[in-house]
Motif scaffolding. Structure first.
Motif, PDB file in Angstrom:
ATOM      1  N   GLY A  68       0.822  -1.206   0.000  1.00 26.12           N
ATOM      2  CA  GLY A  68       0.000   0.000   0.000  1.00 26.12           C
ATOM      3  C   GLY A  68       0.855   1.255   0.000  1.00 26.12           C
ATOM      4  O   GLY A  68       0.588   2.217  -0.716  1.00 26.12           O
ATOM      5  N   LEU A  69       1.948   1.219   0.792  1.00 26.52           N
ATOM      6  CA  LEU A  69       2.854   2.361   0.838  1.00 26.52           C
ATOM      7  C   LEU A  69       3.525   2.568  -0.501  1.00 26.52           C
ATOM      8  O   LEU A  69       3.697   3.695  -0.963  1.00 26.52           O
ATOM      9  N   ALA A  70       3.916   1.463  -1.140  1.00 30.82           N
ATOM     10  CA  ALA A  70       4.611   1.550  -2.419  1.00 30.82           C
ATOM     11  C   ALA A  70       3.698   2.240  -3.425  1.00 30.82           C
ATOM     12  O   ALA A  70       4.164   3.011  -4.265  1.00 30.82           O
ATOM     13  N   ILE A  71       2.410   1.958  -3.347  1.00 30.73           N
ATOM     14  CA  ILE A  71       1.486   2.579  -4.288  1.00 30.73           C
ATOM     15  C   ILE A  71       1.309   4.063  -3.979  1.00 30.73           C
ATOM     16  O   ILE A  71       1.479   4.915  -4.844  1.00 30.73           O
ATOM     17  N   THR A  72       1.019   4.374  -2.693  1.00 29.19           N
ATOM     18  CA  THR A  72       0.736   5.778  -2.398  1.00 29.19           C
ATOM     19  C   THR A  72       2.000   6.641  -2.461  1.00 29.19           C
ATOM     20  O   THR A  72       1.957   7.762  -2.972  1.00 29.19           O
ATOM     21  N   TYR A  73       3.110   6.112  -1.985  1.00 31.98           N
ATOM     22  CA  TYR A  73       4.344   6.900  -2.016  1.00 31.98           C
ATOM     23  C   TYR A  73       4.923   6.894  -3.423  1.00 31.98           C
ATOM     24  O   TYR A  73       5.255   7.940  -3.992  1.00 31.98           O
ATOM     25  N   GLY A  74       4.990   5.707  -4.003  1.00 30.17           N
ATOM     26  CA  GLY A  74       5.590   5.586  -5.330  1.00 30.17           C
ATOM     27  C   GLY A  74       4.760   6.298  -6.368  1.00 30.17           C
ATOM     28  O   GLY A  74       5.291   7.050  -7.190  1.00 30.17           O
TER      29      GLY A  74
END
Lengths: 297, 417
Positions: free
Chosen positions: A21-27
């Motif tokens: 989830g972080l990879a999607i929102t941050y990335g």
């Protein structure tokens, strides 16, 4: 030896569950979402409450956890994050504030009662979720016993990763997300509804955190603070893997999980954690953009 | 009598001083019919869930004291302060209670970290702190009354019992990585060797860590036949769950814990703990009229018919009565008088008789061993016939005949030896 590798794999899966989830929102969106851990916590509480209120088991709680965390993620995007795109540090501070608000809200409500009503089975603060009977066994493979619940976690992570990949690379909306990652203005000029896609992306990333929370409720305590330490681990994975790279997150989560398991087996858990941090620092020194850096334009 | 310049100055100064002091004098005169005490626990932050329960126990005890006519004929007023789960806030709030509110005693602090943070203040201001949590010992202060267990009261009968009655010979010691588990391990290693058994490992996990896969595997591989757990907090839940999930049986290799209480058992789900043991002076399951009444009153007080009680909660409750008795014996609520009077005070607490030791101000408590059942309650399988003397320096060789803590303070010459 096989069991250590399996422990590593399961640790890696848990890391990846949080990091996806972080990879999607941050990335994808350039938002450092400090409230991500609290979305994990909300997923876990969804599992607790769906057990008490709806008498649902862990399996049925998985989609519910996704939906409740996605709904809250969507609300966070609409109310706060929307106003802060392109201001990385401001998103960090704002979402941190949201994290504290969510934590305290849960703490105030879940101490012993919910809106003043005592719920049978809601213990004092720390909650738990029963693990289904079939996952409470151990499977013996090549002489080493492997825990069924961890096999389940690895499997769910695999499915979620494939699903995320399929959405990102095989659907229309995934293409729009990737277009926005590369250049939001150009994407908007091409007729993509950037605001809508961003909201959906954020909600999806939050939903993944919710699923992670449901999975974790099976072997960890459910309590208001449970999310805060996970965010750090999630960012370790994202940064080491390369921002914006799904493949990078998968590989770095697997690698860090294995390093942690092997180091802990050889030395101890405290040193293992230090070694994981050391490895991430080394990766950032050698490859500042992460292992699989994304070529921006 | 001529008025000199000097005497005029003097009297004006005195008058203005009186004018400044007057409001506070009036304030105090109005408050004179109540006795003020502080309840210093976290109402917010990570520890609030546990500490709110302790604050409830103190307030319940005070309301009972008031219903019985108060202390020295005066009602007791509790000033509740929020330590916010942060030692620095604890110290600020303790200072507020002692300096601004001028409370006569403070009931409070849950962790050693918060106790250590407020201790210098209580010593400087000569206040009295009543501290209810079991802790690692290794402390001696004339300003603190310790009503929780110290290592010798949790381990003294526990280790020999594990070796003799359970027939266990190889201990795996596991704990969270900070002072309490390490001091507990120190005492238990000594007792294990004295009992003719051995310990195969002594491993620690970060505080709050909840990933037990590798550690449980190590326990499995070590060949240990019993686990001694000094793990604290939410790590406990993850530990017992992982233990069962990896196929370890409490019947073959039981976990014998020093921290796991009714609270943690409820949090993990009772089936994970069934068959394991804990050593504490108090268990909710104690089948005495005093305890039954206590549980009932507590449940009514917090308006929760399913509320759990546990050792710290019981100690938070009974320490108020010890303070009351000391005040009535001394005929005063001043800290110095309480201190002088409280040594030797006994009270019939829900868990049995407790007595405060006059030398180190710790409590004589009755060690008990409980085995956890499938319903989340314990069955007391062993208990000392009587309360035993608290030895906070047991890890350093303190015995009942050779006390390190004296009425004058710590005899530091003995520490080195």
């Amino acid at each position: 030896m096989l069991d250590i590798l399996f422990i590593g794999l399961s640790l890696g899966s848990i890391l990846l569950l949080v990091a996806l989830g972080l990879a999607i929102t941050y990335g994808a969106m350039g938002v450092i979402n400090m409230a991500h851990g609290e979305l994990v916590m909300i997923g876990a509480y969804t599992a607790v409450l769906s057990g008490i209120w709806l008498d649902l088991g862990l399996f049925a709680a998985l989609p519910l956890g996704f939906l409740s965390a996605a709904a809250i993620g969507w609300a966070i995007e609409r109310v706060v994050v929307r106003r802060l795109y392109g201001r990385l540090l401001d998103t960090l501070l704002a979402t941190w504030g949201i994290a504290i608000l969510l934590q305290q809200a849960v703490r105030l409500e879940f101490g012993l009662s919910f809106f003043g009503i005592h719920i049978q089975g809601l213990g004092p603060g720390l909650q738990n979720v029963a693990v289904p009977e079939i996952l409470q066994t151990t499977i013996t493979i090549a002489g080493s016993s492997i825990n069924a619940y961890r096999v389940f976690i690895v499997a769910v992570t695999l499915v979620l990763t494939l699903l995320t990949w399929a959405i990102m690379y095989r659907t229309r909306i995934g293409m729009q997300v990737r277009a926005i990652i590369r250049n939001p203005r150009m994407a908007a000029a091409s007729g993509i509804d950037v605001a809508r896609v961003n909201a959906l992306t954020f909600a999806f990333g939050s939903g993944l955190a919710g699923v992670a929370g449901v999975m974790m409720s099976g072997f960890k305590t459910v309590f208001p603070d449970m999310g805060s330490s996970m965010v750090v681990d999630g960012f370790l994975v994202v940064v080491a893997g390369g921002v914006g790279s799904l493949l990078g997150s998968v590989l770095s989560a697997g690698m860090l999980g294995e390093i942690n398991a092997v180091a802990a087996a050889v030395t101890n858990d405290i040193l293992a954690r230090a070694i994981v941090f050391g490895v991430v620092i080394l990766i950032i020194i050698v490859k500042p953009a992460g292992l699989f850096s994304f070529k921006g334009r | 009598m001529s008025i000199t310049r000097r005497s005029l100055l003097k009297s004006t100064a005195a008058a203005s001083l009186a004018a400044v002091a007057a409001p506070s004098l009036i304030g105090r005169a109005l408050a004179a019919d109540t006795i003020k005490v502080g309840a210093l626990y976290s109402q917010t932050g990570g520890l609030s869930i546990v500490e709110k329960m302790l604050a409830d126990a103190v307030m319940m005890a005070v309301s009972e004291v008031n219903a019985q006519g108060g202390v020295l004929g005066r009602q007791v007023e509790v000033i509740v302060e929020d330590g916010a789960s942060d030692p620095k806030t604890f110290s600020e709030k303790a200072s507020k209670l002692l300096v601004r509110d001028r409370v006569n005693a403070v009931f409070g602090c849950h962790t050693s970290a918060s106790r250590k943070a407020v201790l210098p203040l209580f010593e400087r201001r000569d206040g009295m702190l009543f501290y209810q949590t079991h802790y690692e010992g290794f402390e001696c202060s004339k300003n603190v009354v310790y009503t929780g267990a110290v290592p010798n009261q949790q381990l003294g009968n526990y280790i020999p019992w594990i070796v003799k009655t359970l027939g266990k010979k190889k201990f795996f010691i596991v704990g969270s990585n900070y002072v309490y588990p390490r001091e507990m391990a120190k005492v238990s290693k000594k007792l294990i060797e004295e009992a003719g058994a051995e310990w195969v490992a002594d491993e620690y996990l970060e505080l709050g860590h909840s990933e037990w896969a590798t550690m449980v595997r190590k326990i499995k591989e070590s060949g240990a036949d019993v686990v001694l757990s000094n793990v604290v907090g939410d790590s406990i839940v993850a530990f017992y769950r992982e233990y069962k999930n990896q196929g370890m049986s409490q019947a073959d290799v039981p976990i014998c814990a020093t921290v796991t209480s009714e609270i943690e058992i409820a949090a993990m789900g009772a089936e994970y703990a069934a068959g394991s043991y804990t050593s504490f002076p108090y268990f909710m399951s104690l089948d005495t009229p005093a305890n039954k009444g206590f549980i009932e009153r507590y449940r009514t007080f917090v308006k929760d018919p399913a509320a759990l009680t546990y050792h710290s909660l019981e100690a938070a409750y009974f320490q108020v009565f010890l303070w009351k008795q000391a005040a009535e014996k001394a005929g005063s609520v001043k800290a110095a008088d309480i201190r002088a009077a409280i040594g030797g005070q006994s009270y019939d607490a829900p868990g049995g008789k407790v007595t405060i030791d006059g030398d180190n101000l710790h409590a004589y408590l009755t060690p008990r061993i409980g085995q956890w059942q499938a319903d989340g309650q314990s069955k007391v399988v062993n208990a000392y016939p009587e309360p035993i003397r608290p030895l906070p320096y047991a890890a350093y060789g303190e015995t009942a005949d050779n006390l390190f803590c004296t009425a004058k303070g710590l005899d530091s010459a003995k520490l080195k030896g």
